[in-house]
Design a protein around this motif. Structure first.
Motif, PDB file in Angstrom:
ATOM      1  N   PRO A  13       0.864  -1.181   0.000  1.00 26.64           N
ATOM      2  CA  PRO A  13       0.000   0.000   0.000  1.00 26.64           C
ATOM      3  C   PRO A  13       0.905   1.236   0.000  1.00 26.64           C
ATOM      4  O   PRO A  13       1.898   1.278   0.728  1.00 26.64           O
ATOM      5  CB  PRO A  13      -0.770  -0.116   1.314  1.00 26.64           C
ATOM      6  CG  PRO A  13      -0.557  -1.512   1.791  1.00 26.64           C
ATOM      7  CD  PRO A  13       0.764  -1.960   1.248  1.00 26.64           C
TER       8      PRO A  13
ATOM      9  N   ILE B  39       1.170   5.528   0.096  1.00 30.11           N
ATOM     10  CA  ILE B  39       0.561   6.835   0.348  1.00 30.11           C
ATOM     11  C   ILE B  39       1.493   7.900  -0.207  1.00 30.11           C
ATOM     12  O   ILE B  39       2.681   7.931   0.128  1.00 30.11           O
ATOM     13  CB  ILE B  39       0.332   7.059   1.851  1.00 30.11           C
ATOM     14  CG1 ILE B  39      -0.552   5.946   2.428  1.00 30.11           C
ATOM     15  CG2 ILE B  39      -0.313   8.420   2.094  1.00 30.11           C
ATOM     16  CD1 ILE B  39      -0.675   5.998   3.943  1.00 30.11           C
TER      17      ILE B  39
ATOM     18  N   TYR C  25       2.318  11.936  -0.699  1.00 28.74           N
ATOM     19  CA  TYR C  25       2.011  13.242  -0.111  1.00 28.74           C
ATOM     20  C   TYR C  25       2.851  14.323  -0.779  1.00 28.74           C
ATOM     21  O   TYR C  25       4.029  14.134  -1.082  1.00 28.74           O
ATOM     22  CB  TYR C  25       2.305  13.236   1.394  1.00 28.74           C
ATOM     23  CG  TYR C  25       2.144  14.597   2.040  1.00 28.74           C
ATOM     24  CD1 TYR C  25       0.878  15.105   2.296  1.00 28.74           C
ATOM     25  CD2 TYR C  25       3.259  15.369   2.367  1.00 28.74           C
ATOM     26  CE1 TYR C  25       0.720  16.359   2.875  1.00 28.74           C
ATOM     27  CE2 TYR C  25       3.108  16.626   2.951  1.00 28.74           C
ATOM     28  CZ  TYR C  25       1.835  17.119   3.198  1.00 28.74           C
ATOM     29  OH  TYR C  25       1.694  18.361   3.759  1.00 28.74           O
TER      30      TYR C  25
ATOM     31  N   ALA D 104      -2.668  13.564  -6.052  1.00 29.38           N
ATOM     32  CA  ALA D 104      -3.725  12.919  -6.843  1.00 29.38           C
ATOM     33  C   ALA D 104      -3.377  12.944  -8.337  1.00 29.38           C
ATOM     34  O   ALA D 104      -3.601  11.969  -9.064  1.00 29.38           O
ATOM     35  CB  ALA D 104      -5.057  13.608  -6.586  1.00 29.38           C
TER      36      ALA D 104
ATOM     37  N   ILE E  44      -0.762  10.305  -9.022  1.00 30.35           N
ATOM     38  CA  ILE E  44      -1.339   8.960  -9.022  1.00 30.35           C
ATOM     39  C   ILE E  44      -2.086   8.690 -10.321  1.00 30.35           C
ATOM     40  O   ILE E  44      -1.990   7.599 -10.899  1.00 30.35           O
ATOM     41  CB  ILE E  44      -2.254   8.789  -7.794  1.00 30.35           C
ATOM     42  CG1 ILE E  44      -1.400   8.742  -6.521  1.00 30.35           C
ATOM     43  CG2 ILE E  44      -3.103   7.520  -7.914  1.00 30.35           C
ATOM     44  CD1 ILE E  44      -2.196   8.784  -5.235  1.00 30.35           C
TER      45      ILE E  44
ATOM     46  N   ALA F 180      -4.649   0.500  -7.570  1.00 30.85           N
ATOM     47  CA  ALA F 180      -5.608   0.485  -6.451  1.00 30.85           C
ATOM     48  C   ALA F 180      -4.921   0.721  -5.111  1.00 30.85           C
ATOM     49  O   ALA F 180      -5.550   1.188  -4.160  1.00 30.85           O
ATOM     50  CB  ALA F 180      -6.356  -0.846  -6.432  1.00 30.85           C
TER      51      ALA F 180
ATOM     52  N   LEU G 268      -2.501   2.814  -4.505  1.00 31.69           N
ATOM     53  CA  LEU G 268      -1.984   4.179  -4.381  1.00 31.69           C
ATOM     54  C   LEU G 268      -3.053   5.115  -3.836  1.00 31.69           C
ATOM     55  O   LEU G 268      -4.165   5.183  -4.368  1.00 31.69           O
ATOM     56  CB  LEU G 268      -1.513   4.680  -5.750  1.00 31.69           C
ATOM     57  CG  LEU G 268      -0.221   4.062  -6.298  1.00 31.69           C
ATOM     58  CD1 LEU G 268      -0.157   4.210  -7.808  1.00 31.69           C
ATOM     59  CD2 LEU G 268       0.989   4.727  -5.648  1.00 31.69           C
ATOM     60  N   LYS G 269      -2.718   5.854  -2.781  1.00 35.85           N
ATOM     61  CA  LYS G 269      -3.651   6.790  -2.174  1.00 35.85           C
ATOM     62  C   LYS G 269      -2.946   8.117  -1.910  1.00 35.85           C
ATOM     63  O   LYS G 269      -1.800   8.144  -1.454  1.00 35.85           O
ATOM     64  CB  LYS G 269      -4.189   6.258  -0.836  1.00 35.85           C
ATOM     65  CG  LYS G 269      -4.842   4.881  -0.914  1.00 35.85           C
ATOM     66  CD  LYS G 269      -6.121   4.897  -1.745  1.00 35.85           C
ATOM     67  CE  LYS G 269      -6.747   3.498  -1.785  1.00 35.85           C
ATOM     68  NZ  LYS G 269      -7.900   3.466  -2.725  1.00 35.85           N
ATOM     69  N   PRO G 270      -3.623   9.235  -2.152  1.00 38.22           N
ATOM     70  CA  PRO G 270      -3.035  10.525  -1.775  1.00 38.22           C
ATOM     71  C   PRO G 270      -3.262  10.808  -0.297  1.00 38.22           C
ATOM     72  O   PRO G 270      -4.234  10.351   0.304  1.00 38.22           O
ATOM     73  CB  PRO G 270      -3.806  11.521  -2.647  1.00 38.22           C
ATOM     74  CG  PRO G 270      -5.154  10.875  -2.837  1.00 38.22           C
ATOM     75  CD  PRO G 270      -4.909   9.383  -2.862  1.00 38.22           C
ATOM     76  N   ALA G 271      -2.343  11.543   0.313  1.00 37.57           N
ATOM     77  CA  ALA G 271      -2.477  11.969   1.701  1.00 37.57           C
ATOM     78  C   ALA G 271      -2.798  13.455   1.734  1.00 37.57           C
ATOM     79  O   ALA G 271      -2.300  14.225   0.911  1.00 37.57           O
ATOM     80  CB  ALA G 271      -1.197  11.680   2.468  1.00 37.57           C
ATOM     81  N   GLN G 272      -3.617  13.840   2.696  1.00 37.67           N
ATOM     82  CA  GLN G 272      -3.975  15.248   2.837  1.00 37.67           C
ATOM     83  C   GLN G 272      -2.998  15.979   3.742  1.00 37.67           C
ATOM     84  O   GLN G 272      -2.685  17.154   3.529  1.00 37.67           O
ATOM     85  CB  GLN G 272      -5.395  15.372   3.386  1.00 37.67           C
ATOM     86  CG  GLN G 272      -6.458  14.709   2.514  1.00 37.67           C
ATOM     87  CD  GLN G 272      -6.464  15.230   1.091  1.00 37.67           C
ATOM     88  OE1 GLN G 272      -6.414  16.443   0.861  1.00 37.67           O
ATOM     89  NE2 GLN G 272      -6.507  14.315   0.122  1.00 37.67           N
TER      90      GLN G 272
ATOM     91  N   ASP H 198      -1.516  11.663   8.026  1.00 41.97           N
ATOM     92  CA  ASP H 198      -2.042  10.469   7.339  1.00 41.97           C
ATOM     93  C   ASP H 198      -0.982   9.380   7.191  1.00 41.97           C
ATOM     94  O   ASP H 198      -1.298   8.262   6.789  1.00 41.97           O
ATOM     95  CB  ASP H 198      -2.570  10.843   5.949  1.00 41.97           C
ATOM     96  CG  ASP H 198      -3.775  11.759   6.023  1.00 41.97           C
ATOM     97  OD1 ASP H 198      -4.434  11.782   7.080  1.00 41.97           O
ATOM     98  OD2 ASP H 198      -4.048  12.454   5.025  1.00 41.97           O
TER      99      ASP H 198
END
Length: 508
Positions: A32, A34, A36, A44, A47, A73, A75-79, A83
């Motif tokens: 996984p 993240i 930033y 975003a 990604i 799937a 890959l996620k952005p962090a705010q 996070d």
């Protein structure tokens, strides 16, 4: 192995080209991830770009489509930095400023768990300096990827003074599990690649400043004679003249202005003029649409000399003999002569460069018709041979030497008579820097060669090249260059030790 568990999340800070590339590598390895970035929407957007890249690669069957889908799937952005609290590894790929990196890692210490490892992708800032601001610097190490990170295999794993051995081992094993070829290095200026590669750029730029050769011919010699993937001018245009110059200044300053790292006035003028390379549309070469491709300056065709003789059994003499036989050109095979000549074409005497200019060598030998040949990666398959004539060499001898080389199927690149020529001078300095780097405990002999082959695509590692031509040859070349130019070309202590003992550094 101490590999980071693939179920643990990896955070990448910095969504630029390098950060996005590292995130793609980690996601494709099953983590996984993240991502930033302080710029709103940048993570975003990166990604989305990774997704398009992987979709294209999957459509071309370059990667497994199911693996690519899982990676996207994952890959996620962090705010916010908060996070990243549950990550097992955080890799920083932000601006190359010590203060920015130190502040970031200091903030992360209050967010991530004590077991989380921290890695910096810095290319030149000492890991020790970055870690000095941390309460627990032992979990910080360098993880220097090369651009583009998904494609290039090399990762330098850097240990600062306080980096724990288990931290370095985990970073090494994790990079290996991600499909990379990691090498270990101690935190010193430039690490391995950015230190040892300086002579490739520096000697090429110095040759331009001496007006020994033009940029297009220099690059052609590097490729067609030296076997390098790219010449120094096209490569610095690709990197960016400003970026390459900044690294050179950084390494030079870090080594207390050692002459061998002195930045180039030729390159600085390009930077001052905004000719930064491909990204600016112009550097050494013009990249505008319709601009002509750079063309080397090669010798005009000359008639084959009446007398051709080859001397001794050196690789260069043997290769010339094989090429002449294949072309049906008759020649005399002669025993080695005490002056080291490789060939004779009518009155012209041809020698492999030993670091002296052809003019000095002609004087020392008492042979005005003296011409020098350069080192080549493989004289049997080289396409080009640089040729330097002594100032006192008769024009007829230059024509005869040119005709011999052309009869052997070689492009002849006439260059101004400067000590060491092009490839020999560059290789000698690369070998000297690699030997010095290993002798100072920065890395192993095997790692320096692997780093230079995988990180900058050299055809041979500098130490393997040194072993091929002999440490005594490298030492002789540098000694003559030192006599001509001064401290810049001083042979290092490790090279002298290898010469005196006859024992090369081991290269796996």
């Amino acid at each position: 192995m101490a590999t980071l568990d693939s179920q643990r999340a990896v955070a990448v800070i910095g969504a630029g080209t390098m950060g996005a590339g590292i995130a793609q590598v980690a996601a494709m390895a099953g983590h996984p991830v993240i991502l930033y970035d302080t710029r709103e929407g940048a993570a975003a957007q990166a990604i989305a770009g990774i997704g398009k890249t992987l979709q294209t690669l999957a459509s071309r069957q370059k990667v497994d489509s199911a693996q690519a889908a899982r990676a996207v799937a994952a890959l996620k952005p962090a705010q916010t930095l908060a996070d990243l609290a549950d990550c097992g590894l955080v890799v920083e790929a932000i601006v190359e400023r010590l203060d920015a990196k130190a502040q970031l890692f200091a903030a992360l210490e209050d967010i991530v768990s004590p077991a989380c490892l921290l890695a910096t992708n810095t290319s030149s800032i000492p890991v020790t300096a970055i870690g000095a601001a941390l309460k627990h610097p032992g979990r910080l190490g360098g993880m220097h990827f090369f651009n583009p990170a998904p494609r290039l295999p090399l990762v330098e794993i850097i240990s600062g003074l306080d980096t724990r051995p288990d931290t370095a081992q985990c970073l090494f094993d994790t990079a290996f599990a991600w499909g990379k070829s990691p090498v270990r290095a101690r935190s010193t200026p430039g690490f391995i690649v950015n230190r040892v590669a300086r002579p490739f750029y520096g000697e090429g730029l110095r040759l331009l400043q001496e007006q020994a050769v033009d940029a297009a011919t220099l690059d052609y010699i590097a490729r067609a004679c030296g076997g390098f993937r790219m010449g120094p001018c096209e490569l610095t245009d690709l990197i960016g003249q400003d970026v390459n110059a900044a690294v050179s200044r950084s390494v030079w300053a870090a080594f207390h202005h050692a002459p061998r790292f002195e930045p180039s006035l030729v390159q600085q003028e390009l930077v001052d003029g905004g000719r930064l390379g491909r990204k600016a549309g112009r550097g050494f070469f013009d990249y505008a649409d319709g601009a002509p491709a750079p063309a080397p300056s090669l010798a005009a065709s000359q008639p084959r000399p009446d007398v051709i003789a080859l001397f001794g059994g050196s690789p260069l003499a043997q290769a010339l003999g094989s090429r002449l036989r294949a072309a049906g050109v008759p020649f005399q095979a002669c025993a080695e002569r005490g002056d080291g000549r490789v060939a004779q074409a009518d009155e012209a005497l041809l020698y492999l460069t030993d670091g002296r200019s052809a003019t000095q060598r002609a004087h020392d030998l008492g042979q005005p018709a003296t011409l020098l040949l350069d080192l080549s990666l493989d004289p049997a398959t080289a396409r080009c041979m640089p040729l330097a004539a002594a100032r006192q060499c008769p024009p007829a001898a230059v024509a005869a030497a040119t005709g011999l080389l052309q009869a052997a199927g070689l492009d002849v690149a006439p260059i101004r008579d400067v000590p060491g020529m092009v490839v020999m001078r560059t290789v000698a300095m690369l070998a000297n820097e690699a030997l010095d780097t290993v002798s100072q405990g920065v890395c192993s002999a095997a790692d320096v060669d692997q780093a230079m082959r995988l990180g900058v695509n050299y055809p041979l590692g500098p130490l393997a090249w040194c072993a091929r031509i002999g440490a005594d040859t490298v030492g002789t070349v540098l000694t003559h260059l030192h006599a001509a130019y001064g401290e810049r070309y001083l042979p290092c202590a490790a090279l002298k030790s290898s010469i005196y003992s006859g024992i090369p550094l081991h290269v796996a």
